[in-house]
Scaffold this motif. Structure first.
Motif, PDB file in Angstrom:
ATOM      1  N   ARG A  73     -25.021  16.375 -28.379  1.00 30.88           N
ATOM      2  CA  ARG A  73     -25.127  17.072 -27.089  1.00 30.88           C
ATOM      3  C   ARG A  73     -25.828  16.191 -26.054  1.00 30.88           C
ATOM      4  N   ALA A  74     -26.861  15.477 -26.457  1.00 32.58           N
ATOM      5  CA  ALA A  74     -27.590  14.602 -25.539  1.00 32.58           C
ATOM      6  C   ALA A  74     -26.691  13.483 -25.019  1.00 32.58           C
ATOM      7  N   VAL A  75     -25.877  12.915 -25.889  1.00 24.92           N
ATOM      8  CA  VAL A  75     -24.959  11.849 -25.482  1.00 24.92           C
ATOM      9  C   VAL A  75     -23.899  12.411 -24.524  1.00 24.92           C
ATOM     10  N   THR A  76     -23.419  13.616 -24.803  1.00 23.02           N
ATOM     11  CA  THR A  76     -22.458  14.271 -23.911  1.00 23.02           C
ATOM     12  C   THR A  76     -23.058  14.455 -22.526  1.00 23.02           C
ATOM     13  N   MET A  77     -24.289  14.928 -22.459  1.00 17.66           N
ATOM     14  CA  MET A  77     -24.933  15.152 -21.167  1.00 17.66           C
ATOM     15  C   MET A  77     -25.233  13.824 -20.460  1.00 17.66           C
TER      16      MET A  77
END
Length: 141
Positions: free
Chosen positions: A71-75
């Motif tokens: 999720r952090a990489v997506t954001m």
């Protein structure tokens, strides 16, 4: 996975702290980076841990789980693509884009983000020289 903008900001901040070095982030450093009270960090980190996005033991550093990292990489991808779009398409300077991207990263749809990526020719780096993660989460260094 559905998360709140605040949760996404925490995950992104944890990721950024460890993007270029291996030391995990402590709750006090996380509070300072986010500009929030330590008690706010404690509450959010508990929520993130309950959701399976972070690993945290009291008085220890905070780490992302595999799901939290994804999720952090997506954001991070969303943020960096939007920064690049603002510079290339709207004439923002590199030092003006961060705050705008912070707002827009939570508002644009995945479809729009894909169109932005296509329009920009799938850039590898943002205006600050940071790598933009690919749609599959990989990062070209």
């Amino acid at each position: 996975m559905s998360t709140s903008p605040a949760a996404d900001d925490y995950l992104k901040t944890i990721f950024h702290h460890t993007e270029w070095q291996d030391r995990p982030i402590t709750p006090s450093v996380l509070a300072a980076k986010l500009g929030v009270a330590p008690s706010s960090v404690t509450e959010m980190v508990k929520k993130l841990a309950a959701a399976g996005l972070t690993i945290h033991e009291p008085y220890r550093a905070v780490r992302l789980t595999e799901s939290g990292l994804a999720r952090a990489v997506t954001m991070t991808r969303r943020h960096r693509l939007i920064e690049t779009w603002l510079v290339r398409e709207f004439g923002y300077t590199w030092d003006e884009v961060h705050d705008e991207a912070e707002v827009l990263e939570h508002a644009v749809s995945d479809r729009m983000l894909d169109k932005i990526d296509d329009r920009l020719g799938h850039p590898d780096v943002d205006p600050h020289g940071d790598a933009i993660p690919r749609p599959d989460g990989t990062i070209r260094r």
